[in-house]
Design an enzyme around this catalytic site. Structure first.
Site, PDB file in Angstrom:
ATOM      1  N   CYS A 251      30.761 -15.343 -13.842  1.00 15.11           N
ATOM      2  CA  CYS A 251      29.945 -16.312 -14.417  1.00 15.11           C
ATOM      3  C   CYS A 251      28.735 -16.857 -13.418  1.00 15.11           C
ATOM      4  O   CYS A 251      28.282 -17.735 -13.268  1.00 15.11           O
ATOM      5  CB  CYS A 251      30.521 -17.468 -15.139  1.00 15.11           C
ATOM      6  SG  CYS A 251      31.892 -17.230 -16.075  1.00 15.11           S
ATOM      7  N   ALA A 253      25.200 -15.993 -13.570  1.00 13.05           N
ATOM      8  CA  ALA A 253      23.806 -16.376 -13.869  1.00 13.05           C
ATOM      9  C   ALA A 253      23.518 -17.781 -13.469  1.00 13.05           C
ATOM     10  O   ALA A 253      24.300 -18.542 -13.735  1.00 13.05           O
ATOM     11  CB  ALA A 253      23.660 -16.009 -15.291  1.00 13.05           C
ATOM     12  N   GLY A 256      22.261 -17.645  -7.954  1.00  7.94           N
ATOM     13  CA  GLY A 256      22.115 -18.248  -6.858  1.00  7.94           C
ATOM     14  C   GLY A 256      23.209 -18.019  -5.749  1.00  7.94           C
ATOM     15  O   GLY A 256      22.909 -17.807  -4.493  1.00  7.94           O
ATOM     16  N   ASP A 299      32.129 -10.198 -20.394  1.00 14.82           N
ATOM     17  CA  ASP A 299      32.658 -11.659 -20.447  1.00 14.82           C
ATOM     18  C   ASP A 299      33.835 -11.416 -19.311  1.00 14.82           C
ATOM     19  O   ASP A 299      34.707 -10.612 -19.204  1.00 14.82           O
ATOM     20  CB  ASP A 299      33.475 -11.562 -21.870  1.00 14.82           C
ATOM     21  CG  ASP A 299      34.627 -12.949 -21.634  1.00 14.82           C
ATOM     22  OD1 ASP A 299      34.289 -13.522 -20.951  1.00 14.82           O
ATOM     23  OD2 ASP A 299      35.308 -12.932 -22.800  1.00 14.82           O
ATOM     24  N   CYS A 371      30.004 -27.494 -12.084  1.00  8.41           N
ATOM     25  CA  CYS A 371      28.887 -28.743 -11.959  1.00  8.41           C
ATOM     26  C   CYS A 371      29.347 -29.803 -12.909  1.00  8.41           C
ATOM     27  O   CYS A 371      28.145 -30.350 -13.660  1.00  8.41           O
ATOM     28  CB  CYS A 371      27.531 -28.062 -12.255  1.00  8.41           C
ATOM     29  SG  CYS A 371      27.195 -27.306 -13.607  1.00  8.41           S
TER      30      CYS A 371
END
Length: 432
Positions: A251, A253, A256, A299, A371
């Site tokens: 996951c 993208a 960073g 996925d 997050c």
């Protein structure tokens, strides 16, 4: 009438409140504005969405009938109120320019109403603000379900967490160690007239005292620096990378953390994300930084279907989540998320964790990150995972940042950090 920053902001706010993402909405208005007005558009749009609950309550106190059938007009009034309350705009300009924007949003017949509401607020500001603040959801400009959840998850800090979500996040830089050092880059900032501070315990992070465009950042185009919040930069510290390791960034993208791992160690990285369009941005970021990784649009929860290579020494699972830890950067999250989104996302997080675990080498480490500041998407997911895996060991995070939980460590939003949750899991070297 040509659009203005104020009319564009009203249209953008109305679109978000109807269910659209701010990241999708804002670019649509940029082309219609002069470059110098785009900064004002963002300041107004982000500001109104941060304060929407409170501003809407003030509007409600002044109206006999709500503007439910006129969302653009309601949004425009909030744009005017935000200028009067929170911006260094002369009151005359705030009122007159907002009234003029009625025509650009297709509501010229509402000029008198908008003018009357803004002028009444000027006369009765104190009383109106006190009345609007009587309700917690309006006072904190967060939905009631989220306030209630935070009161449960952060019983001693929930007000601090809400305040952190309502503040504007700083511009934080990540120095690319392959191109320069933090000390040398700091000297470049000083030479460019930009003031900054270092972030304690985040060795690649510099926070600018005032945000600027990337065109003003020394060496940005040459890959010397990237924009990344200090909390997100902690991921590479927890991965504990060493040369030659095989690393999976699930996951990934916009890339960073992928880039940060490559900046810090000579590792082999497979970066996976199911959004093919966002993977293009990952490649763009890596190219600017002079880095390379294997990229796969797929996925991550079904990676075993596509991967028959050697297991990974390190896995970073930055799981898709509610984003409640980054509300200060994405205030639309407050108004787009629903209470029933959380259990659905938690189920997806657990699916990804269980699916990726077999790809981790014995003795390897998996870093689980979100997050989110909700326990349901953090320690609860990790706790549920441990009930099914005898070969998984929790490694407590000993760190000066955040606070320890039974599983993992969490950061409240505010100051130099977005809200985040991290947990470190080690795979046993023995067969499960």
């Amino acid at each position: 009438m040509d659009p203005t920053a104020r009319s564009a902001a009203a249209l953008a706010v109305a679109a978000v409140l109807s269910g659209r993402s701010l990241d999708d909405v804002l670019p649509e208005h940029d082309a219609s504005l002069a470059p110098g007005d785009r900064g004002l558009l963002r300041a107004l749009t982000y500001g109104v969405l941060r304060e929407h609950g409170f501003l809407a309550a003030i509007v409600g106190k002044m109206l006999k009938s709500p503007l439910n059938d006129e969302p653009r007009v309601a949004a425009l009034v909030e744009v005017g109120l935000f200028q009067l309350r929170s911006m260094r705009v002369s009151p005359h300009a705030a009122v007159s320019e907002t009234v003029e924007a009625c025509e650009a949003i297709g509501a010229p017949q509402r000029r008198a109403l908008v003018n009357a509401l803004l002028r009444r607020f000027q006369r009765e500001r104190r009383a109106l603000e006190l009345a609007a603040a009587s309700d917690a959801a309006r006072r904190w400009s967060h939905p009631t379900w989220l306030i209630d959840t935070l009161r449960c998850d952060w019983p001693e800090q929930w007000e601090r967490v809400l305040n952190g979500g309502n503040e504007q996040g700083p511009l934080t830089l990540r120095v690319n160690r392959r191109r320069t050092t933090r000390t040398d880059y700091a000297a470049s900032l000083r030479a460019a007239g930009l003031s900054y501070r270092e972030v304690a315990n985040v060795p690649d992070a510099l926070v600018l005292d005032a945000a600027v465009g990337v065109d003003r950042l020394p060496g940005f185009a040459q890959g010397e620096v990237s924009i990344q919040d200090a909390a997100a930069q902690l991921a590479v510290e927890l991965l504990d990378l060493a040369p030659g390791q095989r690393v999976l960034d699930a996951c990934c993208a916009p890339g960073g953390k992928t880039a940060h791992a490559l900046e810090r160690a000579d590792v082999e990285v497979l970066a996976v994300d199911q959004d093919a369009q966002r993977m293009e941005r990952v490649q763009e970021n890596l190219t600017r930084l002079g880095l390379s990784a294997d990229l796969l649009a797929w996925d991550a929860g079904r990676l075993q279907d596509r991967w028959s290579g050697a297991p990974f020494d390190r896995i970073l699972l930055d799981a898709p989540c509610s984003g409640t830890g980054v509300i200060r950067r994405h205030p639309d999250i407050k108004w787009l998320r629903r209470h029933d989104d959380v259990p659905r996302m938690a189920a997806e997080q657990l699916r990804l964790l269980e699916s990726l675990w077999p790809l981790l080498a014995p003795g390897g480490r998996l870093v689980y990150a979100t997050c989110s500041i909700l326990a349901a998407e953090g320690e609860d997911v990790v706790r549920r995972f441990f009930t099914t895996r005898a070969d998984a060991k929790h490694e407590p995070i000993e760190a000066p940042w955040g606070e320890a939980r039974r599983f993992g460590r969490r950061l409240a939003p505010g100051g130099d950090f977005d809200g985040f949750y991290y947990a470190c899991l080690r795979k046993s070297t023995k067969a499960a």
